[in-house]
Enzyme design. Structure first.
Site, short mmCIF file in Angstrom:
data_model
loop_
_atom_site.label_atom_id
_atom_site.label_comp_id
_atom_site.label_asym_id
_atom_site.label_seq_id
_atom_site.Cartn_x
_atom_site.Cartn_y
_atom_site.Cartn_z
N SER A 105 0.81 -1.22 0.00
CA SER A 105 0.00 0.00 0.00
C SER A 105 0.85 1.27 0.00
O SER A 105 0.32 2.37 -0.03
CB SER A 105 -0.90 0.00 1.24
OG SER A 105 -0.07 0.00 2.39
N ASP B 297 11.87 5.78 4.90
CA ASP B 297 10.91 4.85 5.50
C ASP B 297 11.48 4.20 6.76
O ASP B 297 10.81 4.12 7.79
CB ASP B 297 10.53 3.75 4.49
CG ASP B 297 10.00 4.33 3.20
OD1 ASP B 297 9.71 5.53 3.16
OD2 ASP B 297 9.87 3.56 2.23
C1 GLA Z 1 9.81 4.73 -1.16
C2 GLA Z 1 11.27 4.66 -0.69
C3 GLA Z 1 11.67 5.93 0.05
C4 GLA Z 1 11.31 7.19 -0.73
C5 GLA Z 1 9.86 7.12 -1.23
C6 GLA Z 1 9.54 8.26 -2.15
O1 GLA Z 1 8.94 4.73 -0.06
O2 GLA Z 1 11.46 3.54 0.14
O3 GLA Z 1 13.05 5.89 0.36
O4 GLA Z 1 12.20 7.39 -1.78
O5 GLA Z 1 9.60 5.91 -1.92
O6 GLA Z 1 9.55 9.46 -1.46
#
Ligand code: GLA
Length: 387
Positions: free
Chosen positions: A127, A177
């Site tokens: 998601s 993240d």
């Molecule tokens: C994914 C990656 C993150 C970031 C986002 C976009 O979630 O894991 O490191 O680059 O995409 O902002």
């Protein structure tokens, strides 16, 4: 599922010994603004959710690493081994964990024995709310706790999680993240400078409004390769810009500086990708200032601009998430709405006034027809911890 039930389930899968297993939690995240800036040296503004993944871990006496997921019981107990830490397709979700073990060992944190590990997560997978980062951070937090690696900070655990994803699982993601999952703080978002890893917690006081996430339930194929390709294009743009200006990352440039230098990017796609990263970074800094003075109207406008840039310049949005954002924008009482996370499907995040939430739910449910959308009114939770 309650923690006692997870411990019971652990004992059923792996048997009882005199050693009690330990329980940990790592959250998923939602990014409020600052998308695809984290591998371009820019700022991000994510927060940890109260949704996440629970893990129960106990040391074994041999070198085996035995995994069981309550979410994928069909895979049964998946067996790994400390002497065989390589990516394997058959190992499925446990690769994220094995990658973390490998990163621990590479940093000199050797495990003297293997472990049994049972997990259960309530983040909808695929998601864009970082169920894989939560799993990596959960594994890191559990290993640090169970094996007594007290020298590792929350930032180290985040970096180890990112290394598992990059070097072991093959997605060249940034740090956002794992950082949010490891370092999150209840009721605050993290204003993180990904160039330096300096960060501040910014209280998210949405008087009379909530963060609402809508899961489009679509995930387009080749997400990982498209993500890696976006990153490679940004790196190529940086190299070209470095021939005319002394910068270390794309986000070292301000939008006005970029406008004066963009002539070196003769490739239209490359120019659009770089533009997104640089403007998105500026939007993120402005959004945090707006939130600081309780200006939710401006914060919301910047969220909307972020979506439009991801749709038109970065092209990581898709028809379904565009439709969801458009529905949200047309509802009275929505401050702002945008696709969140890596993209190509996944979720949109909106800031919605309390009194508008029933109408928001009604309109999204009746007008989004691709799938049955899932709507979550979320709370901001703490980063990973022992329970
Ligand atoms: C994914 C990656 C993150 C970031 C986002 C976009 O979630 O894991 O490191 O680059 O995409 O902002």
């Amino acid at each position: 599922m309650r923690v006692e039930d997870l411990v019971q389930s652990f004992k059923k899968q792996f048997g009882e010994t005199e050693v009690e297993p330990a329980v940990f939690f790592a959250p998923g995240r939602v990014n409020l603004i600052g998308e695809h800036t984290d591998y371009n040296g820019g700022h991000v503004f994510p927060c940890a959710l109260t949704l996440g993944t629970y893990g129960v871990m106990r040391k074994r006496t041999d070198s085996k690493c035995m995994y069981f997921s309550e979410n994928f019981p069909k895979y049964g107990v998946v067996e790994g081994d400390l002497n065989h830490l390589v990516y394997e397709k058959r190992a499925n979700w446990t690769n994220y964990c094995a990658g973390v073990v490998k990163a621990f060992e590479d940093r000199g944190f050797k495990l003297d024995t293997g472990f049994d590990f049972l997990i259960y997560g309530n983040i909808p997978s695929g998601s864009g709310l970082s169920s894989s980062a939560a799993l990596e951070v959960l594994t890191g937090t559990a290993l640090a706790g169970v094996y007594g690696f007290d020298d590792l900070s929350k930032i180290d655990i985040a970096l180890i999680g990112q290394e598992s994803e990059n070097a072991f699982c093959g997605l060249n993601c940034g740090i956002m993240d794992q950082f949010a999952s490891s370092c999150g703080k209840k009721d605050s978002a993290i204003f993180l400078d990904t160039a330096t890893l300096e960060y501040t917690y910014v209280p998210v006081k949405l008087d009379g409004a909530k963060i609402v996430i809508v899961n489009s339930k679509v995930k387009h194929s080749l997400v990982d390769s498209a993500y890696n390709e976006r990153r490679a294009t940004c790196e190529a743009a940086l190299e070209k810009l470095q021939t005319v200006v002394d910068i270390k990352t794309l986000c070292d440039l301000k939008p006005e500086e970029f406008e004066n230098l963009k002539y070196v990017l003769d490739d239209e796609i490359m120019r659009k990708r770089a533009k997104h990263a640089i403007y998105e970074n500026a939007r993120t800094i402005e959004a945090v200032a707006a939130l600081g003075r309780n200006d939710l109207t401006r914060f919301g406008e910047l969220m909307n601009e972020s979506h439009i840039s991801l749709r038109d310049d970065y092209e990581t949005s898709c028809e379904e998430t565009d439709l969801l954002a458009e529905i949200a924008w047309s509802i009275d009482g929505v401050y702002g709405s945008r696709i969140t996370g890596g993209g190509f499907g996944g979720c949109i995040v909106s800031i919605v006034k309390d009194e508008a939430i029933p109408e928001f739910k009604r309109r999204i449910t009746s007008e989004y027809k691709a799938k049955t959308p899932e709507i979550y009114v979320v709370e901001i939770g703490d980063g990973a911890h022992a329970i």
